[in-house]
Design a protein around this motif. Structure first.
Motif, mmCIF file in Angstrom:
data_model
loop_
_atom_site.group_PDB
_atom_site.id
_atom_site.type_symbol
_atom_site.label_atom_id
_atom_site.label_comp_id
_atom_site.label_asym_id
_atom_site.label_seq_id
_atom_site.Cartn_x
_atom_site.Cartn_y
_atom_site.Cartn_z
ATOM 1 N N SER A 85 17.715 12.797 18.273
ATOM 2 C CA SER A 85 18.647 12.325 17.299
ATOM 3 C C SER A 85 19.578 13.535 16.808
ATOM 4 N N THR A 86 20.871 13.670 16.751
ATOM 5 C CA THR A 86 21.698 14.751 16.655
ATOM 6 C C THR A 86 22.125 14.627 15.286
ATOM 7 N N PRO A 87 21.699 15.660 14.215
ATOM 8 C CA PRO A 87 21.862 15.492 12.776
ATOM 9 C C PRO A 87 23.429 15.673 12.545
ATOM 10 N N LYS A 88 23.783 14.790 11.503
ATOM 11 C CA LYS A 88 25.223 14.848 11.218
ATOM 12 C C LYS A 88 26.191 13.985 12.030
ATOM 13 N N THR A 89 25.774 13.165 13.192
ATOM 14 C CA THR A 89 26.658 12.457 13.986
ATOM 15 C C THR A 89 26.410 11.018 13.811
ATOM 16 N N GLY A 90 25.538 10.568 12.839
ATOM 17 C CA GLY A 90 25.380 8.899 12.427
ATOM 18 C C GLY A 90 24.316 8.203 13.356
ATOM 19 N N ASN A 91 23.935 7.199 12.931
ATOM 20 C CA ASN A 91 23.130 6.341 13.662
ATOM 21 C C ASN A 91 23.822 5.874 14.926
ATOM 22 N N ILE A 92 23.004 5.357 15.838
ATOM 23 C CA ILE A 92 23.081 4.634 17.216
ATOM 24 C C ILE A 92 22.742 3.446 17.305
ATOM 25 N N GLN A 93 23.401 2.442 17.934
ATOM 26 C CA GLN A 93 22.987 1.327 18.121
ATOM 27 C C GLN A 93 23.129 0.533 19.550
ATOM 28 N N THR A 94 22.336 -0.387 19.751
ATOM 29 C CA THR A 94 22.467 -1.348 20.977
ATOM 30 C C THR A 94 23.745 -1.953 20.968
ATOM 31 N N LYS A 95 24.331 -1.903 22.289
ATOM 32 C CA LYS A 95 25.410 -2.781 22.483
ATOM 33 C C LYS A 95 25.140 -4.216 22.499
ATOM 34 N N GLU A 96 24.105 -4.518 22.694
ATOM 35 C CA GLU A 96 23.638 -6.211 22.588
ATOM 36 C C GLU A 96 22.955 -6.345 21.326
ATOM 37 N N ASN A 97 22.969 -7.490 20.937
ATOM 38 C CA ASN A 97 22.391 -8.157 19.839
ATOM 39 C C ASN A 97 21.117 -8.971 20.019
ATOM 40 N N PHE A 98 20.278 -8.861 19.241
ATOM 41 C CA PHE A 98 18.948 -9.534 19.605
ATOM 42 C C PHE A 98 18.571 -10.467 18.354
ATOM 43 N N GLU A 99 17.672 -11.454 18.564
ATOM 44 C CA GLU A 99 16.868 -12.397 17.496
ATOM 45 C C GLU A 99 15.628 -12.056 17.413
ATOM 46 N N ASP A 100 14.898 -12.871 18.137
ATOM 47 C CA ASP A 100 13.537 -12.744 18.215
ATOM 48 C C ASP A 100 13.019 -11.913 19.481
ATOM 49 N N PHE A 101 12.128 -10.968 19.439
ATOM 50 C CA PHE A 101 12.011 -9.996 20.609
ATOM 51 C C PHE A 101 10.469 -9.344 20.589
ATOM 52 N N GLN A 102 10.199 -8.758 21.495
ATOM 53 C CA GLN A 102 9.317 -7.935 21.680
ATOM 54 C C GLN A 102 9.932 -6.429 22.074
ATOM 55 N N LEU A 103 9.646 -5.265 21.313
ATOM 56 C CA LEU A 103 10.345 -4.073 21.430
ATOM 57 C C LEU A 103 9.148 -3.052 21.692
ATOM 58 N N HIS A 104 9.465 -2.183 22.504
ATOM 59 C CA HIS A 104 8.585 -0.720 22.820
ATOM 60 C C HIS A 104 9.669 0.256 22.488
ATOM 61 N N VAL A 105 9.166 1.388 21.764
ATOM 62 C CA VAL A 105 9.665 2.517 21.526
ATOM 63 C C VAL A 105 8.667 3.835 21.291
ATOM 64 N N GLU A 106 8.988 4.783 22.085
ATOM 65 C CA GLU A 106 8.173 5.940 22.018
ATOM 66 C C GLU A 106 8.780 6.971 21.465
ATOM 67 N N TRP A 107 8.230 7.730 20.343
ATOM 68 C CA TRP A 107 8.907 8.850 19.377
ATOM 69 C C TRP A 107 8.020 9.927 19.227
ATOM 70 N N LYS A 108 8.679 11.192 18.865
ATOM 71 C CA LYS A 108 7.923 12.347 18.588
ATOM 72 C C LYS A 108 8.547 13.082 17.639
ATOM 73 N N SER A 109 7.828 13.675 16.595
ATOM 74 C CA SER A 109 8.414 14.281 15.744
ATOM 75 C C SER A 109 8.743 15.970 15.998
ATOM 76 N N PRO A 110 9.553 16.508 15.563
ATOM 77 C CA PRO A 110 9.774 17.901 15.916
ATOM 78 C C PRO A 110 8.375 18.722 15.960
ATOM 79 N N GLU A 111 8.138 19.548 17.066
ATOM 80 C CA GLU A 111 7.101 20.396 17.113
ATOM 81 C C GLU A 111 7.040 21.423 15.985
ATOM 82 N N VAL A 112 8.136 22.019 15.364
ATOM 83 C CA VAL A 112 8.155 23.064 14.466
ATOM 84 C C VAL A 112 8.249 22.283 13.129
#
Length: 247
Positions: A85-112
């Protein structure tokens, strides 16, 4: 003994006998069916299922746009197969729209480690662009429980706090059923979400009460299918291996 009573007993025994006999006439194939023929989904370790839509595989942001202007490509950085994520650039979103779904996301907080509470490793994943699943550094970082990692923001805290050592990747696996509205825009069924955080159930058939507001109560907004949104909250949060399956 009363003749009527005897007659009833005989009739009951006769019916039981008939039902038992009828049950024995069933064959195994009588309760088996072979249609519809199910589609096959193949899985490979550390890869999306074969029927998934890969939203981010480390190579590009072709599936994403800027939430500030959906005609523009997402402005976040991709480096070493990681989306940050790049601060002060705003949110990003998928081009496609979804209704009912299974979603997988991997994320990591800053190491510092910087900041505390909501100011440390803060981001979010908005389901249908409306309902935030909180992303936050939750290692020794006290904050309000309905705003910690794994919460449906400002609505439902996670069942437990699932942690990992600093610098390690977290996983969210989300099963989501969208709310439904009738032709007059009346809510007839609320959204439901189940979330596994690092393989641990933190939301189980949780009813979503409405939009996840920072200030005030949830609002009911009439909507159809919507995008997956990743939040720019001013912190450097990493994402990878994002995929979704329509249900």
């Amino acid at each position: 003994m009363n003749k009527i009573y005897i007659s009833c007993c005989v009739l009951s025994m006769s019916l039981i006998g008939s039902l038992s006999y009828a049950q024995t006439k069933f064959q195994p194939q009588d309760t088996e069916f072979y249609t519809p023929v199910l589609r096959t989904v193949t899985t490979t370790e550390n890869k999306a299922p074969s029927d998934a839509i890969v939203l981010f595989d480390g190579s590009n942001l072709n599936q994403w746009v800027s939430s500030n202007n959906v005609k523009e490509q997402a402005p976040w950085k991709v480096q070493n197969n990681v989306l940050t994520s790049t601060p002060k650039t705003g949110n990003i979103q998928t081009k496609e729209n979804f209704e009912d779904f299974q979603l997988h996301v991997e994320w990591k907080s800053p190491e510092v480690i910087k900041g505390e509470g909501q100011g440390r490793g803060n981001s979010g994943i908005f389901l249908q662009g409306q309902y935030e699943l909180q992303v936050l550094d939750n290692n020794n970082n006290p904050t309000y429980v309905n705003g910690q990692a794994g919460s449906i923001y400002k609505q439902q805290p996670p069942l437990v706090t699932a942690t990992k050592p600093a610098g390690q990747w977290h996983t969210y696996d989300v099963l989501y059923t969208a709310p439904r509205f009738n032709a007059d825009g009346v809510l007839i069924k609320k959204g439901i979400v189940t979330v596994l955080h690092n393989g641990v159930v933190v939301q189980y058939n949780t009813q979503i009460e409405g939009t996840t507001e920072y200030i005030g109560l949830p609002k009911t907004l009439v909507h159809g299918p919507g995008p997956i949104v990743l939040q720019d909250h001013g912190d450097l949060v990493d994402f990878r291996n994002i995929w979704i399956r329509r249900l």
